[in-house]
Design an enzyme around this catalytic site. Structure first.
Site, PDB file in Angstrom:
ATOM      1  N   HIS B  77      -4.194 -20.890   7.504  1.00 15.39           N
ATOM      2  CA  HIS B  77      -3.490 -20.463   6.496  1.00 15.39           C
ATOM      3  C   HIS B  77      -3.664 -18.784   6.125  1.00 15.39           C
ATOM      4  O   HIS B  77      -2.666 -18.127   6.126  1.00 15.39           O
ATOM      5  CB  HIS B  77      -3.866 -21.025   4.799  1.00 15.39           C
ATOM      6  CG  HIS B  77      -3.323 -20.359   3.822  1.00 15.39           C
ATOM      7  ND1 HIS B  77      -2.002 -20.351   3.286  1.00 15.39           N
ATOM      8  CD2 HIS B  77      -3.966 -19.344   2.922  1.00 15.39           C
ATOM      9  CE1 HIS B  77      -1.860 -19.675   2.530  1.00 15.39           C
ATOM     10  NE2 HIS B  77      -3.080 -19.134   2.074  1.00 15.39           N
ATOM     11  N   ASP B 106      19.507   3.727  15.984  1.00 15.62           N
ATOM     12  CA  ASP B 106      18.614   2.763  16.562  1.00 15.62           C
ATOM     13  C   ASP B 106      17.099   3.273  16.437  1.00 15.62           C
ATOM     14  O   ASP B 106      16.713   4.339  15.963  1.00 15.62           O
ATOM     15  CB  ASP B 106      19.079   2.030  18.042  1.00 15.62           C
ATOM     16  CG  ASP B 106      18.731   0.343  17.763  1.00 15.62           C
ATOM     17  OD1 ASP B 106      17.621   0.447  17.601  1.00 15.62           O
ATOM     18  OD2 ASP B 106      19.552  -0.272  18.302  1.00 15.62           O
ATOM     19  N   TRP B 142     -10.610 -16.872   8.861  1.00 22.73           N
ATOM     20  CA  TRP B 142      -9.687 -16.025   9.524  1.00 22.73           C
ATOM     21  C   TRP B 142     -10.400 -14.761  10.066  1.00 22.73           C
ATOM     22  O   TRP B 142     -10.124 -14.240  11.035  1.00 22.73           O
ATOM     23  CB  TRP B 142      -8.443 -15.633   8.654  1.00 22.73           C
ATOM     24  CG  TRP B 142      -8.700 -14.456   7.852  1.00 22.73           C
ATOM     25  CD1 TRP B 142      -9.443 -14.548   6.462  1.00 22.73           C
ATOM     26  CD2 TRP B 142      -8.511 -12.939   7.857  1.00 22.73           C
ATOM     27  NE1 TRP B 142      -9.499 -13.173   5.952  1.00 22.73           N
ATOM     28  CE2 TRP B 142      -8.926 -12.230   6.701  1.00 22.73           C
ATOM     29  CE3 TRP B 142      -7.973 -12.182   8.910  1.00 22.73           C
ATOM     30  CZ2 TRP B 142      -9.159 -10.921   6.418  1.00 22.73           C
ATOM     31  CZ3 TRP B 142      -8.015 -10.959   8.699  1.00 22.73           C
ATOM     32  CH2 TRP B 142      -8.472 -10.444   7.486  1.00 22.73           C
ATOM     33  N   SER B 169       1.997  -6.917  20.149  1.00 22.05           N
ATOM     34  CA  SER B 169       3.359  -6.909  19.564  1.00 22.05           C
ATOM     35  C   SER B 169       3.326  -5.554  18.484  1.00 22.05           C
ATOM     36  O   SER B 169       4.019  -4.764  18.215  1.00 22.05           O
ATOM     37  CB  SER B 169       3.658  -8.124  18.938  1.00 22.05           C
ATOM     38  OG  SER B 169       4.616  -8.052  17.808  1.00 22.05           O
ATOM     39  N   SER B 170       2.149  -5.613  17.505  1.00 30.84           N
ATOM     40  CA  SER B 170       1.933  -4.583  16.843  1.00 30.84           C
ATOM     41  C   SER B 170       1.868  -3.166  17.030  1.00 30.84           C
ATOM     42  O   SER B 170       2.592  -2.240  16.646  1.00 30.84           O
ATOM     43  CB  SER B 170       0.631  -4.996  15.824  1.00 30.84           C
ATOM     44  OG  SER B 170       0.765  -6.011  15.177  1.00 30.84           O
ATOM     45  N   HIS B 253     -10.489  -3.707   7.265  1.00 28.93           N
ATOM     46  CA  HIS B 253     -10.002  -3.175   5.985  1.00 28.93           C
ATOM     47  C   HIS B 253      -8.957  -2.010   5.930  1.00 28.93           C
ATOM     48  O   HIS B 253      -8.031  -2.410   5.083  1.00 28.93           O
ATOM     49  CB  HIS B 253     -11.164  -2.500   5.249  1.00 28.93           C
ATOM     50  CG  HIS B 253     -10.991  -2.264   3.891  1.00 28.93           C
ATOM     51  ND1 HIS B 253     -10.920  -2.997   2.933  1.00 28.93           N
ATOM     52  CD2 HIS B 253     -10.542  -1.034   3.133  1.00 28.93           C
ATOM     53  CE1 HIS B 253     -10.549  -2.682   1.537  1.00 28.93           C
ATOM     54  NE2 HIS B 253     -10.168  -1.402   1.917  1.00 28.93           N
ATOM     55  N   TYR B 257      -4.664  -2.381   3.968  1.00 29.89           N
ATOM     56  CA  TYR B 257      -3.702  -1.189   3.559  1.00 29.89           C
ATOM     57  C   TYR B 257      -2.509  -1.339   4.519  1.00 29.89           C
ATOM     58  O   TYR B 257      -1.335  -1.066   3.927  1.00 29.89           O
ATOM     59  CB  TYR B 257      -4.574   0.065   3.577  1.00 29.89           C
ATOM     60  CG  TYR B 257      -5.434   0.018   2.682  1.00 29.89           C
ATOM     61  CD1 TYR B 257      -5.161   0.133   1.150  1.00 29.89           C
ATOM     62  CD2 TYR B 257      -6.831   0.217   2.879  1.00 29.89           C
ATOM     63  CE1 TYR B 257      -5.977   0.155   0.246  1.00 29.89           C
ATOM     64  CE2 TYR B 257      -7.897  -0.068   1.884  1.00 29.89           C
ATOM     65  CZ  TYR B 257      -7.453  -0.179   0.429  1.00 29.89           C
ATOM     66  OH  TYR B 257      -8.331  -0.131  -0.289  1.00 29.89           O
ATOM     67  N   HIS B 302     -18.064  -2.857   2.298  1.00 33.26           N
ATOM     68  CA  HIS B 302     -18.084  -3.421   1.017  1.00 33.26           C
ATOM     69  C   HIS B 302     -17.615  -5.088   1.002  1.00 33.26           C
ATOM     70  O   HIS B 302     -17.844  -5.659   0.263  1.00 33.26           O
ATOM     71  CB  HIS B 302     -17.062  -2.795  -0.001  1.00 33.26           C
ATOM     72  CG  HIS B 302     -15.799  -2.697   0.289  1.00 33.26           C
ATOM     73  ND1 HIS B 302     -14.608  -1.639   0.048  1.00 33.26           N
ATOM     74  CD2 HIS B 302     -14.947  -3.775   0.643  1.00 33.26           C
ATOM     75  CE1 HIS B 302     -13.723  -2.228   0.613  1.00 33.26           C
ATOM     76  NE2 HIS B 302     -13.574  -3.390   0.832  1.00 33.26           N
ATOM     77  N   ARG B 450     -15.922 -20.464  -2.209  1.00 32.78           N
ATOM     78  CA  ARG B 450     -14.616 -20.776  -1.451  1.00 32.78           C
ATOM     79  C   ARG B 450     -14.837 -21.472  -0.225  1.00 32.78           C
ATOM     80  O   ARG B 450     -16.007 -21.643   0.181  1.00 32.78           O
ATOM     81  CB  ARG B 450     -13.948 -19.504  -1.274  1.00 32.78           C
ATOM     82  CG  ARG B 450     -14.824 -18.555  -0.426  1.00 32.78           C
ATOM     83  CD  ARG B 450     -14.314 -17.152  -0.422  1.00 32.78           C
ATOM     84  NE  ARG B 450     -13.073 -16.632   0.559  1.00 32.78           N
ATOM     85  CZ  ARG B 450     -12.985 -15.920   1.219  1.00 32.78           C
ATOM     86  NH1 ARG B 450     -13.703 -14.728   1.376  1.00 32.78           N
ATOM     87  NH2 ARG B 450     -12.001 -15.390   2.183  1.00 32.78           N
TER      88      ARG B 450
END
Lengths: 161, 525
Positions: B77, B106, B142, B169-170, B253, B257, B302, B450
């Site tokens: 998930h 483009d 994850w 890809s990113s 981290h 953002y 943190h 969790r």
């Protein structure tokens, strides 16, 4: 298809028709250096720090990535000087172009030059070329379809006149 | 100009049709749509996993899953929502909107753009397929922490490969976006005249390029630890598993953002439109975005206050984290100041944008609570953390995506969406979302851990409330799908400008935006 900066002006000898177009290129050399080197410094500083601690496998990925970025900026730089110039001066029709690393020039006689415009409707990839002695040279690659059609009309009138 | 006898460029006649159109397309609008559809499909896949998790947690004891499958669900998930939903959705927005907002025909590298997208479904397929491999999908969270991640089955290798592919890809997408923004701005669009959405994406792409090698290196070292006898993170061989956490969070981290900056950009486009006022403090918004990005590199630990670190380091990471509240506060202030005394109307995009401002701020405040090292030591790995990051990523990133879709859908499809259905979707989502995640603050404060499928009896009521909210929120997304399909199929014809207060180049185009736009660059004064 690139963007266009269109200068439709009278130039050359008196009465000559000169048409020059080039792709839009808003990146300055300073911006390019700033972005590239700031990224390269951050990436390598991080990768080298981790490598110093023994986690060296980040370094090759940083190298590959910055290499890809360098290639991208280099490709943009190569295209920065691209242009097409079309000049009709008396009976001479002169085409000059610079595309990437290639330069080209072709001269035709105005009496033999023909405008070939293959276009069903704007927005359907119109092709415009000048043909002479069985050989066609495509023009207007930086133009939109509408601008190509407009150029075709102008050229026909200029070649007939 | 090229010699037709020996050179042909892209002036080929007749576009491919059917599946080949989508496989071979280099058009930024097509690729933007592909990204958005991919994100929507993945949203339903990962959302279904969330519903299964919440169904299991409806009451104590084990009902629907076994602990291992539960861990697989929570892990997948998270991975899919981050890499398969939020990031691709924002890439979809970037593909559609960046060229339109800059007056570019483009993206700078259209073929690379095609590649960047088509790598994603491959990676998504690998992740989903890992459920059917021996041992099931990855189950260590994850964050992929060793030693769990080193000990798993074949699906762990597949996940590493999928992460690599998504990273590639990113990177390709980011390089494309950076070069497009820098090189293809229409004459007159200086950097400080760019729409804020473009600015936020420029900074996001910068962050992606700066951090992706760290992720790639980290998962490769996991791979070599698993298969090639290295001991980077294996304590038995002299390695350090805690170092993985440092490396991972150095990437992850800024990744937070990466997931939220484009959302800031979308909201910064929407609020001025419906407040009918220019954005308050444009320059300060740009500097605040850049400040957040810079600070994101120095706060990673943190996430790891409980692993043990010197008090000085705890103090440094605590205060640097709190510092992020300053530029974020500037942003929230500017959004509110933009609305102040504006001629406001409350269409669906604006409702989602206002919900974003209110609820993201709650997520920010709970983040400040978690930044306090001694408090974090109490709340670490509890449902308080789950509540915090879902307020940031659901009512933050996802609501901004909803807002953006409603805002630009008329421009993309040429039809207005149903405002009634849109408002139903909004109210069900915002109520459902708060019912799911607000009680989690209380669960966390009471100490519920969790990633555990069973829990002590005293947590039952809040868990039941959260599960009911999850099903309201989850099923209301079918309404969102219905709105999209209905708008694509037809509806009231959208005008060119669509919204009365909309400003920017994209609104000068007809609706729907033609297949080819700005082939001749507009001149912006």
């Amino acid at each position: 298809m690139q963007q266009v900066k269109l200068d439709d002006c009278e130039g050359g000898s008196a009465g000559a028709f000169v048409f020059q177009s080039r792709p839009n290129h808003s990146l300055t050399r300073t911006q390019e250096r700033l972005v590239f080197w700031s990224l390269a410094v951050v990436c390598f500083a991080t990768a080298i720090s981790f490598a110093y601690l023994g986690y060296w496998l980040i370094l090759p990925f940083a190298g590959l990535e910055i290499g890809l970025l360098a290639w991208a900026f280099e490709a943009l730089r190569r295209r920065a000087g691209d242009y097409e110039t079309l000049m009709i001066d008396g009976d001479a029709v002169v085409l000059e172009w610079h595309c990437g690393t290639r330069d080209g020039r072709r001269e035709m006689n105005r009496q033999w030059a023909r405008v070939v415009c293959d276009c069903r409707s704007p927005g359907r990839n119109c092709r415009l070329s000048l043909s002479s002695h069985g050989r066609a040279t495509e023009v207007g690659q930086y133009l939109s379809d509408e601008a190509r059609l407009q150029l075709a009309v102008t050229l026909r009138s200029r070649l007939q006149g | 100009m090229s010699d037709a006898a020996h050179a042909h460029d892209d002036h080929g006649h007749g576009h491919p049709t059917g599946i080949m159109r989508w496989l071979t397309t280099t058009n930024h609008k097509d690729i933007g749509s592909l990204y958005l559809w991919f994100a929507l499909i993945m949203l339903f896949a990962a959302g279904s996993m969330a519903l299964l998790i919440r169904a299991e947690l409806f009451q104590p004891g084990l009902q629907l899953t076994n602990p291992d499958f539960f861990n697989q669900l929570t892990t997948m998930h998270g991975l899919i929502m981050i890499f398969g939903v939020i990031m691709p959705a924002f890439s979809g927005f970037a593909n559609w909107q960046v060229p339109l907002m800059l007056g570019a025909p483009d993206m700078a590298f259209p073929r690379m753009n095609n590649w960047a997208f088509w790598l994603l479904p491959m990676a998504g397929l690998m992740l989903m397929a890992s459920f059917f491999l021996p041992g099931g999908a990855v189950a260590g969270g994850w964050t992929m922490y060793p030693p769990l991640f080193i000990q798993g089955g074949i699906s762990y290798d597949l996940t590493i490969l999928a992460v690599h592919i998504m990273g590639l890809s990113s990177i390709m997408g980011s390089i494309n976006i950076i070069t497009t923004i820098l090189n293809m701005r229409a004459p007159g669009i200086t950097l400080m005249k760019m729409p804020l959405f473009v600015w936020t994406w420029l900074i996001t792409a910068y962050l992606l390029i700066a951090t992706m090698p760290v992720l790639a290196g980290a998962v490769t070292m996991l791979l070599t630890d698993r298969n090639f006898g290295t001991h980077f993170f294996n304590a038995a061989g002299g390695g350090d598993p805690v170092m993985f956490q440092h490396i991972f969070w150095f990437f992850a981290h800024p990744e937070v953002y990466i997931l939220i900056l484009p959302a800031f950009g979308i909201v910064s486009q929407i609020i001025p439109t419906f407040a009918r006022k220019p954005l308050f403090g444009y320059a300060s918004m740009v500097y605040a975005t850049a400040s957040i990005a810079i600070l994101s590199f120095i706060v990673w630990a943190h996430h790891m206050f409980t692993v043990g670190m010197p008090a000085a380091a705890q103090l440094f990471f605590m205060f640097s984290t709190m510092l992020i509240a300053v530029p974020t506060g500037v942003k929230v202030f500017n959004w509110v100041a933009t609305m102040w005394k504006g001629s406001m109307t409350f269409e669906t995009p604006m409702l989602f944008a206002i919900a974003f401002v209110c609820l993201f701020t709650i997520g920010g405040f709970s983040g400040l609570v978690l930044a306090i090292a001694p408090v974090d030591i109490q709340l670490h790995d509890t449902y308080y953390v789950v509540a915090h990051f879902h307020y940031v990523l659901v009512s933050g990133a996802l609501f901004a995506i909803f807002a953006g879709i409603y805002y630009w859908l008329p421009k993309w499809t040429g039809h207005m969406y149903s405002e009634t259905l849109g408002k139903w979707h909004f109210w069900l989502s915002v109520i459902g979302m708060n019912i799911v995640f607000f009680p989690m603050h209380f669960l966390g404060l009471a100490g519920m851990p969790r990633r555990i499928p069973d829990y002590a009896l005293q947590f039952t009521e809040f868990n039941q409330i959260a599960t009911v909210g999850a099903f309201i929120f989850g099923f209301s997304q079918l309404l969102f799908l219905a709105v999209i399909l209905k708008t694509i199929k037809g509806g009231v014809k959208a005008t060119d400008r669509v919204w009365e207060g909309a400003e920017g180049l994209e609104w000068t185009l007809p609706s729907p935006a033609p297949y080819h736009t700005f082939e001749t660059a507009p001149v912006v004064k």
